[in-house]
Design a protein around this motif. Structure first.
Motif, short mmCIF file in Angstrom:
data_model
loop_
_atom_site.label_atom_id
_atom_site.label_comp_id
_atom_site.label_asym_id
_atom_site.label_seq_id
_atom_site.Cartn_x
_atom_site.Cartn_y
_atom_site.Cartn_z
N ILE A 528 0.85 -1.20 0.00
CA ILE A 528 0.00 0.00 0.00
C ILE A 528 0.88 1.24 0.00
N ASN A 529 0.38 2.28 -0.65
CA ASN A 529 1.05 3.58 -0.69
C ASN A 529 0.12 4.63 -0.08
N ILE A 530 0.59 5.29 0.98
CA ILE A 530 -0.17 6.37 1.63
C ILE A 530 0.52 7.68 1.27
N THR A 531 -0.06 8.44 0.37
CA THR A 531 0.62 9.62 -0.16
C THR A 531 0.79 10.71 0.89
N GLN A 532 -0.03 10.69 1.96
CA GLN A 532 0.12 11.72 2.99
C GLN A 532 1.40 11.55 3.79
N GLY A 533 2.04 10.38 3.69
CA GLY A 533 3.31 10.19 4.38
C GLY A 533 3.19 10.16 5.89
N ASN A 534 2.12 9.51 6.42
CA ASN A 534 1.94 9.54 7.88
C ASN A 534 1.64 8.15 8.46
N ILE A 535 2.21 7.10 7.87
CA ILE A 535 2.03 5.76 8.41
C ILE A 535 2.72 5.66 9.77
N ARG A 536 2.02 5.04 10.74
CA ARG A 536 2.56 4.93 12.09
C ARG A 536 2.60 3.50 12.63
N SER A 537 1.70 2.65 12.19
CA SER A 537 1.66 1.31 12.77
C SER A 537 1.14 0.30 11.76
N LEU A 538 1.45 -0.97 12.03
CA LEU A 538 1.04 -2.09 11.18
C LEU A 538 0.54 -3.23 12.05
N ASP A 539 -0.38 -4.04 11.52
CA ASP A 539 -0.72 -5.31 12.14
C ASP A 539 -1.19 -6.26 11.06
N LYS A 540 -0.53 -7.40 10.96
CA LYS A 540 -0.92 -8.41 9.98
C LYS A 540 -2.01 -9.27 10.58
N GLY A 541 -3.18 -9.29 9.94
CA GLY A 541 -4.29 -10.09 10.43
C GLY A 541 -4.07 -11.58 10.22
N ASP A 542 -4.93 -12.40 10.85
CA ASP A 542 -4.84 -13.84 10.70
C ASP A 542 -5.11 -14.24 9.25
N ASN A 543 -4.52 -15.37 8.83
CA ASN A 543 -4.81 -15.91 7.51
C ASN A 543 -6.26 -16.41 7.48
N LEU A 544 -6.98 -16.12 6.41
CA LEU A 544 -8.37 -16.53 6.29
C LEU A 544 -8.45 -17.96 5.77
N SER A 545 -9.58 -18.62 6.03
CA SER A 545 -9.74 -20.03 5.67
C SER A 545 -9.70 -20.26 4.17
N ASP A 546 -10.04 -19.23 3.38
CA ASP A 546 -10.04 -19.40 1.92
C ASP A 546 -8.69 -19.05 1.29
N GLY A 547 -7.66 -18.83 2.14
CA GLY A 547 -6.35 -18.46 1.63
C GLY A 547 -6.12 -16.97 1.55
#
Length: 672
Positions: A528-547
């Motif tokens: 993902i690209n956030i043009t405002q330049g203000n990313i602060r945090s990340l969290d990877k969600g669980d893998n879904l059952s359909d892949g």
């Protein structure tokens, strides 16, 4: 006719130069110029005469248009951030990266575009050693080339080159980008360059400068024993630079728009010779990137955005961040300022191998554990590690597979400490990773495979993420950089449904995915690209059952969800979960009993967003009136769910269950 035309062009060039640099610098030559203008036709046959006079006046007659000399694009309506490095430093050194990260992030939080450059590398084409590449570019010579035995000729030649380049660039920049707010930073030798160059630019250029930030200036002039000058910053009580105070220290026109940070243990800016490098007690090489640049960010952003609003009255005004100024140390028995009250910067909820519940809280100087057993006698606290340099930037904690050993990994700017303990054996510390620069985060992700148990750490440094691994009884610790990512802010580690290792790394504007399997190389792509330049945090969600896979990206205003499914061929799709936030600092995604939950923290509250098919809702879990939330963690124990919120020196526990609303109370308070 050709010669006469050339002369008219040269006269135009002279007028432009005089206008841009200030006529006052040329008053002694004005009569000569007027006389020359009156007799230009008569002298047209003597082209070399006129050319020689222009050169004698210091006018640049011809300039190359070599594209290698291209400079950063204008950010009219935005902010231009320029930095001058210290002696011997390469571009993107620790001070430069810290200045770029904290100042540009504080500006981007207001939704305003900014542009970055370093003096000596304005064309963004450094030499092979990542230093200045061309004559006329600020070289920032190392101390070995100062010429100490020959009157410091090497040092002053370097400073003069930097002053000339900076003054020329600022005059040009102000003329080309009239609606751009300019911020200038300088460290050590770079601070002297910046401070001197300010006296060599036009009044018009000074009117475009929003703020000048100097760190460890060898020409500091700020002795608070007499009266604290308006530019004095840091905790040094009396700072008269080791190379002599610059007088006047700043142009009068910049009063109120200059800060000079000097640490009490830095002999370069205080003038106290015993505390200059290489004395290990000197703070000159560590205090600024570790403390004072971050301390200065909101003040600089406030002035930068105020100037931007002034220069762009027809645009919507950017909000101005508040800031405080650290007072100087006034104690008689120590050069260092009294420590400020501790502030918990991050928390993590875990459990011991025996099921004891644990919460770890990190300040800049220590990591404290609170532990308790359900139905027991309440929470108990103990300090696990103390770092006297006050430079902890993150931590992670894991249980080892033997069922009794626990390990804590504490990140500091140049590496990672390992702390381990087991019943009846005490706590053991060892710094296992050194030599990195600008470390921001550590994640522990051990793995058990066909060859056994492998300790794995992922360390985010200023030049990208590193993987560090070792096996008990093996051949030592191994480390390698997974990819080059300049100026990262955070990362998250996960595994795909097929066991693929995944690492997500965010800069202020992009989130990158790195993925690999044992025995294969590292692949990377943009999520993902956030043009405002203000990313602060990340969290990877669980893998879904359909892949399918989900990644959550938090900015200062918005929580984004990105979905993709490599199994079914569905590409990246972005959506918004929450928006309209003010200064959001962290997000965390969980799934509880089949319900998706996203938690988002701002300085004054933590909000929950939930959804399950067509059903969704939101509620506030905790409000902190002091407006000082710095982080949180989420957990669940059976029917109960909890969040643990850091606020000043306190950690709050908030719990709830179906049919019972959230209840909050202080779990513990850190000592330092």
């Amino acid at each position: 006719m050709l010669v006469e035309a050339l002369l008219w062009i040269l006269m135009g060039k002279l007028c432009i130069t005089l206008s841009g640099a200030g006529v006052e610098h040329f008053r002694t030559k004005i009569d000569e110029v007027i006389s020359l203008c009156r007799t230009m036709r008569r002298k047209a046959q003597s082209f070399t005469f006129f050319l020689a006079l222009l050169i004698s006046l210091g006018v640049t007659v011809f300039e190359t248009t070599d594209p290698a000399k291209a400079e950063p694009e204008c950010k009219n309506g935005g902010v231009y951030v320029l930095f001058a490095r210290g002696s011997g430093e390469t571009f993107n050194g620790p001070r430069a990266l810290s200045f770029q990260h904290y100042i540009m992030q504080a500006i981007a939080n207001a939704g305003i575009e900014n542009q970055w450059a370093e003096l000596g590398n304005l064309d963004n084409k450094p030499g092979p050693d990542n230093k200045a590449n061309n004559p006329g570019e600020y070289p920032a010579v190392a101390w070995t080339n100062w010429g100490i035995l020959t009157g410091w000729e090497g040092y002053y030649a370097s400073v003069r080159t930097g002053v000339a380049e900076l003054a020329r660039h600022l005059n040009d920049r102000a003329a080309k980008c009239p609606k751009e707010s300019i911020v200038i930073g300088g460290y050590s030798q770079g601070a002297e360059v910046v401070g001197t160059a300010l006296f060599n630019v036009s009044s018009y250029t000074l009117s475009r400068i929003a703020y000048v930030a100097l760190y460890g200036d060898p020409r500091t002039s700020a002795c608070n024993a007499i009266m604290r000058p308006p530019w004095s910053r840091g905790n040094a009580f009396c700072a008269l630079g080791s190379l002599g105070a610059r007088a006047p220290y700043i142009p009068m026109q910049l009063t109120g728009r200059v800060g000079s940070w000097c640490d009490a243990w830095d002999g370069v800016c205080t003038g106290f010779a015993p505390l200059t490098p290489p004395n290990p007690l000197s703070s000159h090489t560590r205090a600024y990137q570790d403390r004072w640049i971050a301390d200065s960010a909101n003040e600089i952003a406030n002035k930068a955005l105020s100037k931007r609003n002034e220069l762009n009255p027809s645009s919507q005004s950017a909000p101005l961040p508040s800031y405080t100024i650290t007072p100087p140390d006034t104690s008689a028995d120590s050069p260092a300022a009294p420590p400020p009250p501790p502030v918990v910067n991050s928390v993590k909820r875990t459990a011991a191998p025996n099921g004891t519940r644990e919460v770890y809280a990190a300040t800049k100087s220590s990591v404290t554990e609170a532990w308790w057993s359900p139905g027991g006698d309440g929470a108990h606290e103990s300090e696990i590690i103390h770092i006297s340099q006050d430079n902890i930037v993150g931590f992670d904690k894991v249980n080892e597979p033997n069922g009794i050993t626990q390990s804590l990994y504490t990140a500091v700017p140049d590496g990672v400490w390992e702390t381990w303990w087991r019943p009846n054996e005490g706590v053991h510390h060892n710094k296992i990773i050194t030599g990195l620069s600008g470390v921001r985060q550590v994640i522990a992700d051990p793995v058990t495979d066909s060859v056994g148990y492998t300790h794995r750490l992922y360390v985010l440094a200023s030049d990208g993420p590193y993987e560090v691994w070792w096996r008990d009884g093996g051949d030592g610790i191994h480390a390698n950089r997974l990819d080059v990512v300049n100026g990262p802010v955070t990362m998250d580690k996960s595994r795909g449904s097929d066991g693929t290792d995944q690492l997500y790394v965010a800069t202020p504007t992009y989130v990158y995915e790195l993925w690999w399997r044992p025995g294969t190389g590292v692949h990377h792509g943009t999520v993902i690209n956030i043009t405002q330049g203000n990313i602060r945090s990340l969290d990877k969600g669980d893998n879904l059952s359909d892949g399918g896979q989900l990644l959550y990206t938090g900015t200062s205003t918005t929580a984004w969800q990105t979905y993709w499914n490599s199994t079914t061929g569905v590409g990246l799709t972005n959506g918004i979960i929450a928006t309209g936030q003010t200064n959001a600092i962290q997000i965390k995604k969980t799934v509880y009993n089949g319900v998706h939950e996203l938690y988002l923290a701002t300085p004054d509250h933590v909000q929950e967003y939930w959804w399950n098919g067509p059903n969704n809702g939101t509620s506030t879990l905790i409000n902190i009136s002091q407006n000082n939330i710095t982080g949180f963690d989420k957990s669940s124990d059976g029917a109960d769910q909890q969040i643990y919120t850091a606020s000043g020196d306190l950690v709050y526990e908030t719990w709830w269950r179906a049919g019972v609303g959230p209840t909050s109370s202080v779990l513990f308070k850190v000592a330092r």
